[in-house]
Design an enzyme around this catalytic site. Structure first.
Site, PDB file in Angstrom:
ATOM      1  N   GLU A  78      -4.349  -6.510   2.757  1.00 37.63           N
ATOM      2  CA  GLU A  78      -3.166  -7.111   3.382  1.00 37.63           C
ATOM      3  C   GLU A  78      -3.035  -8.607   3.107  1.00 37.63           C
ATOM      4  O   GLU A  78      -1.939  -9.124   2.883  1.00 37.63           O
ATOM      5  CB  GLU A  78      -3.188  -6.859   4.891  1.00 37.63           C
ATOM      6  CG  GLU A  78      -2.866  -5.433   5.293  1.00 37.63           C
ATOM      7  CD  GLU A  78      -4.059  -4.488   5.264  1.00 37.63           C
ATOM      8  OE1 GLU A  78      -3.888  -3.296   5.562  1.00 37.63           O
ATOM      9  OE2 GLU A  78      -5.174  -4.957   4.931  1.00 37.63           O
ATOM     10  N   GLU A 130       0.838  -1.206   0.000  1.00 38.60           N
ATOM     11  CA  GLU A 130       0.000   0.000   0.000  1.00 38.60           C
ATOM     12  C   GLU A 130       0.873   1.256   0.000  1.00 38.60           C
ATOM     13  O   GLU A 130       1.744   1.407   0.863  1.00 38.60           O
ATOM     14  CB  GLU A 130      -0.891   0.005   1.245  1.00 38.60           C
ATOM     15  CG  GLU A 130      -1.811  -1.201   1.342  1.00 38.60           C
ATOM     16  CD  GLU A 130      -2.350  -1.412   2.748  1.00 38.60           C
ATOM     17  OE1 GLU A 130      -2.298  -0.461   3.550  1.00 38.60           O
ATOM     18  OE2 GLU A 130      -2.808  -2.535   3.046  1.00 38.60           O
ATOM     19  N   PHE A 177      -1.870  -4.124  11.305  1.00 38.90           N
ATOM     20  CA  PHE A 177      -2.644  -4.590  10.151  1.00 38.90           C
ATOM     21  C   PHE A 177      -2.238  -6.002   9.718  1.00 38.90           C
ATOM     22  O   PHE A 177      -2.890  -6.596   8.868  1.00 38.90           O
ATOM     23  CB  PHE A 177      -2.470  -3.649   8.959  1.00 38.90           C
ATOM     24  CG  PHE A 177      -2.695  -2.187   9.256  1.00 38.90           C
ATOM     25  CD1 PHE A 177      -3.424  -1.787  10.370  1.00 38.90           C
ATOM     26  CD2 PHE A 177      -2.163  -1.215   8.430  1.00 38.90           C
ATOM     27  CE1 PHE A 177      -3.614  -0.443  10.649  1.00 38.90           C
ATOM     28  CE2 PHE A 177      -2.346   0.134   8.702  1.00 38.90           C
ATOM     29  CZ  PHE A 177      -3.077   0.521   9.819  1.00 38.90           C
ATOM     30  N   ILE A 178      -1.165  -6.507  10.296  1.00 41.08           N
ATOM     31  CA  ILE A 178      -0.695  -7.827   9.880  1.00 41.08           C
ATOM     32  C   ILE A 178      -1.688  -8.907  10.305  1.00 41.08           C
ATOM     33  O   ILE A 178      -1.694 -10.008   9.743  1.00 41.08           O
ATOM     34  CB  ILE A 178       0.717  -8.099  10.429  1.00 41.08           C
ATOM     35  CG1 ILE A 178       1.529  -8.915   9.407  1.00 41.08           C
ATOM     36  CG2 ILE A 178       0.690  -8.804  11.785  1.00 41.08           C
ATOM     37  CD1 ILE A 178       3.019  -8.906   9.652  1.00 41.08           C
ATOM     38  N   HIS A 186      -2.917   1.286  15.951  1.00 39.39           N
ATOM     39  CA  HIS A 186      -1.731   1.703  15.200  1.00 39.39           C
ATOM     40  C   HIS A 186      -0.486   1.745  16.081  1.00 39.39           C
ATOM     41  O   HIS A 186       0.542   2.263  15.657  1.00 39.39           O
ATOM     42  CB  HIS A 186      -1.927   3.099  14.592  1.00 39.39           C
ATOM     43  CG  HIS A 186      -2.841   3.145  13.409  1.00 39.39           C
ATOM     44  ND1 HIS A 186      -4.201   2.959  13.519  1.00 39.39           N
ATOM     45  CD2 HIS A 186      -2.604   3.357  12.085  1.00 39.39           C
ATOM     46  CE1 HIS A 186      -4.762   3.074  12.329  1.00 39.39           C
ATOM     47  NE2 HIS A 186      -3.814   3.311  11.438  1.00 39.39           N
TER      48      HIS A 186
END
Length: 784
Positions: A510, A479, A536-537, A579
């Site tokens: 992802e 991204e 986000f993994i 985050h």
């Protein structure tokens, strides 16, 4: 975000017409007609039947072994594996795979026995005598075990011997034997045979679809004219990763000239629609459409050339796949085919089948692909009744003989249970054909002074540049990594150096990003993919932990996975709970993954280079503070050699040695807390406490020997990390110190960590949440 394409405001009134016609059950051919048109030979027409019989026999064997409590012909063997059978679906595997070549690829799924049988059957049938001889030489030990002897000049005998070897390796894998394709590590749901270009099967529904996108990306990039068939069930096409993967395969940049070459991904996505996920019915229950192929128009304007095909008719399947292959080789892919059929057995043999009626099953069984095709062969004069009966008996006899041999074959050595978790390969040199990649724009840093310190970001960018210049196989996607250079500017300028064929953006997908990386790695590329934040993994954890991490092991070491997943960890910027997490411990629960976490400019370049030489999937973590925070950007600066070098993975660094060990402690840490630990160590020294500070650098493989060597001298240990304490890597390190150095300890092992809660946004709360220098000082003082 691309500068070449302006997205301007446009609010003109109107309508958008979405969709178009999807051909449905269009095939009306005959065997004779196919032969006369030159699309089929008599031998190939018979091969289609032989392959379907071979598939049916493998699965009938599993039924009989389960139903008859271990009896099958003269065989007595208690089969204990899964029984996800494709009886009734033989035409789909056979017809589709007969339409591709030996050099083409497939991916498969948990109900994929037919796919692996058919891939081997038609690959071996296409081989020359020399290729067959070489195949048998590679499997000489199995040849001897099966007591197979053939004359080199007898092609039919060579083919039959090779076919028996192939069948043996399939059944041996089903039976959990060392001679199976995957050495008993994969079993029924994970068969792969890389020497025949079968990239593997996955038991995670939909898990292979992103992998097939990556294989297609590899073919597009390499220009090798190879297609990939991706088999997945109707249930899979309701899975999120599949939607991500289809969108990624259809990205306009592949065909609109943005990347230069106008060539679509040559992957053919096959929906194996047997009407049921497990018991969930695709039509009328769990979706809002009649055919899943209708969704093709959600991904591009031409509906992915979608077509609905009678999956019970082997000729219809072959016809549709031949036309799809032609489109794919011309660069007009990807293509979506829906094969409509039925599984005659339940989801597995333990299935109670309450969800479907006897009337429904009987109606579908009248379309039995083997029965219907056999009748056509007789009616059109291709086979006589005697010839047909002989083929049926030969198929059964071959399967019985091979199954008996497989059951008696050696089991794996229990002492080798962990073998193949990691590939032992390290690539010391780039093959000649991939060296000296073209550079579109030389960066200014090629002329930098090596005696002047550079930042973490600069060192990483230089590593990228040198690696990509020296190895054409390295491609980079994720991204916002192209024009934007990544969320933290880490790769800014890389696009101008190498262009969009090698560096391109993806959607926020992802799972597809990582899954496609796996597929490309299996095809020989060395993908580097980026997940913006480690938070986000979790969106990609199935593709990373269930697929990339396990592929070497589950294939019995047939293949390595040279994939790097770059990601970042945040904290200290008020970004809160989605985050700012430090989730590295989560990754360490997947055997097969290496996890790298460099803390300075010298290490980030050297460890990135080492990661590219490694042949295992690696999560390469960078702390965001090293890219953006002015304090840490200065702290991480180092003098970095201009030439390539490596920092070995799995080797910790003692970044501060204790001046003496009379009153000492070992601080084990990583990432930005290395610097807090070093600062604390200087203050402790003034108090008469000497701290030896160890930067782990690689979290797996974990260099415990360096840690233990230090603890045996200091007699005390403190583990410092940003992650929460519960079930963390710090807990593992403490446990290993206690197990291996207990007699050397003069005090309990303590930890400095974040508390067990979600990272907060408030500046006041975040300061309390994140471990810091004062926490380290306070904890160390407790030991004295």
């Amino acid at each position: 975000m691309v500068k070449e394409i302006n997205v301007m405001p446009e609010f003109e009134r109107g309508v958008i017409r979405v969709g178009g016609e999807i051909p449905k059950f269009r095939y009306e051919g005959t065997i004779r007609g196919e032969i006369e048109a030159g699309r089929l030979t008599k031998d190939l027409a018979i091969d289609l039947l032989k392959c379907m019989l071979m598939i049916r026999n493998v699965e009938d064997m599993l039924v009989e072994l389960r139903v008859h409590k271990g009896k099958y012909g003269s065989l007595r063997f208690l089969y204990r594996g899964p029984t996800h059978l494709s009886i009734g679906q033989e035409a789909m595997s056979t017809g589709a795979i007969s339409a591709i070549t030996l050099n083409d690829y497939i991916t498969s799924h948990h109900r994929g026995h037919g796919d692996v049988v058919a891939k081997g059957y038609f690959a071996l049938r296409e081989m020359t005598e020399e290729q067959l001889v070489n195949y048998l030489k590679r499997n000489e030990r199995i040849m001897n075990y099966l007591k197979l002897k053939v004359e080199k000049e007898d092609r039919d005998a060579l083919f039959e011997a090779a076919l028996r070897v192939h069948l043996f390796k399939i059944i041996a894998e089903l039976f959990g034997k060392e001679d199976g394709y995957c050495r008993g590590r994969g079993g029924s749901m994970h068969i792969a045979c890389f020497d025949l270009n079968h990239l593997g099967a996955t038991a995670i529904v939909g898990g292979c679809v992103a992998m097939a996108v990556g294989s297609g990306i590899a073919s597009r990039y390499l220009g090798d004219d190879r297609v990939t068939l991706c088999f997945a069930g109707d249930g899979a096409y309701n899975n999120g990763v599949v939607q991500e993967a289809l969108n990624m395969a259809c990205m306009a940049q592949f065909t609109n000239g943005l990347m230069g070459r106008r060539y679509g991904i040559p992957t053919i996505f096959i929906i194996v629609n047997n009407q049921y996920g497990m018991s969930g019915q695709q039509k009328g229950e769990v979706t809002g459409i009649d055919y899943l192929a209708e969704r093709g128009f959600a991904y591009n304007k031409i509906g992915m050339h979608a077509e609905i095909v009678n999956g019970m008719d082997v000729l219809a399947v072959r016809d549709a796949t031949l036309r799809a292959v032609e489109l794919a080789r011309k660069g007009e892919g990807p293509i979506l085919l829906e094969f409509v059929g039925y599984r005659f057995k339940g989801h597995s043999l333990s299935d109670r089948e309450y969800y479907r009626t006897k009337e429904e099953v009987e109606a579908w069984m009248r379309w039995d692909p083997i029965k219907v095709y056999s009748e056509r062969l007789l009616k059109e004069g291709i086979l006589t009744k005697e010839e047909l009966d002989r083929l049926v008996k030969e198929a059964r006899l071959r399967n019985e003989e091979v199954a008996k041999a497989a059951a008696e074959a050696p089991d794996p050595d229990p002492k080798e249970v962990c073998a193949y978790t990691f590939s032992e390969e390290v690539e010391e040199e780039v093959p000649e054909e991939f060296r000296n990649a073209p550079v579109l724009k030389e960066p200014e840093f090629v002329n930098r002074d090596p005696n002047v310190e550079i930042t973490y970001r600069e060192a990483l960018l230089e590593a990228f540049y040198q690696a990509m210049k020296n190895d054409k196989r390295i491609v980079f996607w994720g991204e916002d990594i192209a024009d934007y250079g990544g969320a933290f500017g880490a790769t800014e300028g890389l696009l101008e150096m190498f262009g969009r064929e090698r560096i391109f953006n993806t959607a926020i997908s992802e799972a597809a990003i990582v899954g496609a990386g796996l597929g490309a790695a299996l095809r020989g590329l060395k993908p580097v993919v980026e997940i913006m934040y480690i938070d986000f993994i979790t969106q990609a954890l199935d593709q990373l932990g269930n697929h990339a991490a396990k592929w070497c092991y589950m294939t019995g070491g047939q293949v390595s996975v040279p994939l790097i997943v770059r990601t970042t960890i945040g904290g200290g910027r008020g970004y809160a709970g989605q985050h700012s997490q430090s989730l590295e411990s989560l990754l360490l629960h997947f055997p097969g993954l290496k996890v790298v976490y460099p803390s300075n400019a010298y290490d980030v370049k050297g460890m990135f280079m080492a990661s590219l030489r490694d042949k295992n999937p690696i999560v390469f973590i960078e702390h965001q503070n090293f890219h953006r925070d002015p304090v840490y950007s200065k702290l991480t600066k180092r003098k970095v050699p201009k030439e390539e070098y490596i920092v070995p993975l799995g080797k910790a660094a003692v970044v501060r040695k204790a001046a003496n060990y009379d009153n000492a402690v070992t601080i084990i840490t990583w990432s930005y807390l290395v610097y807090d630990s070093l600062s604390a160590a200087e203050k402790l020294a003034k108090e008469g406490i000497e701290a030896e500070v160890i930067d782990l650098r690689t979290l797996y493989p974990l260099d415990m020997e360096t840690v233990l060597e230090s603890v045996r001298k200091t007699h005390r240990a403190v583990v410092v990390h940003q992650a929460i304490s519960f079930m963390s890597l710090g807990a593992e390190i403490a446990a290993q110190i206690q197990e291996k150095a207990l007699d050397y300890l003069d005090a309990p092992i303590l930890r400095v960590t974040a508390p067990y809660c979600t990272p907060p946004s408030s500046a006041v709360l975040e300061r309390e949440f994140l471990p810091n220098e004062e926490d380290i000082l306070e904890t160390v003082r407790k030991l004295f």
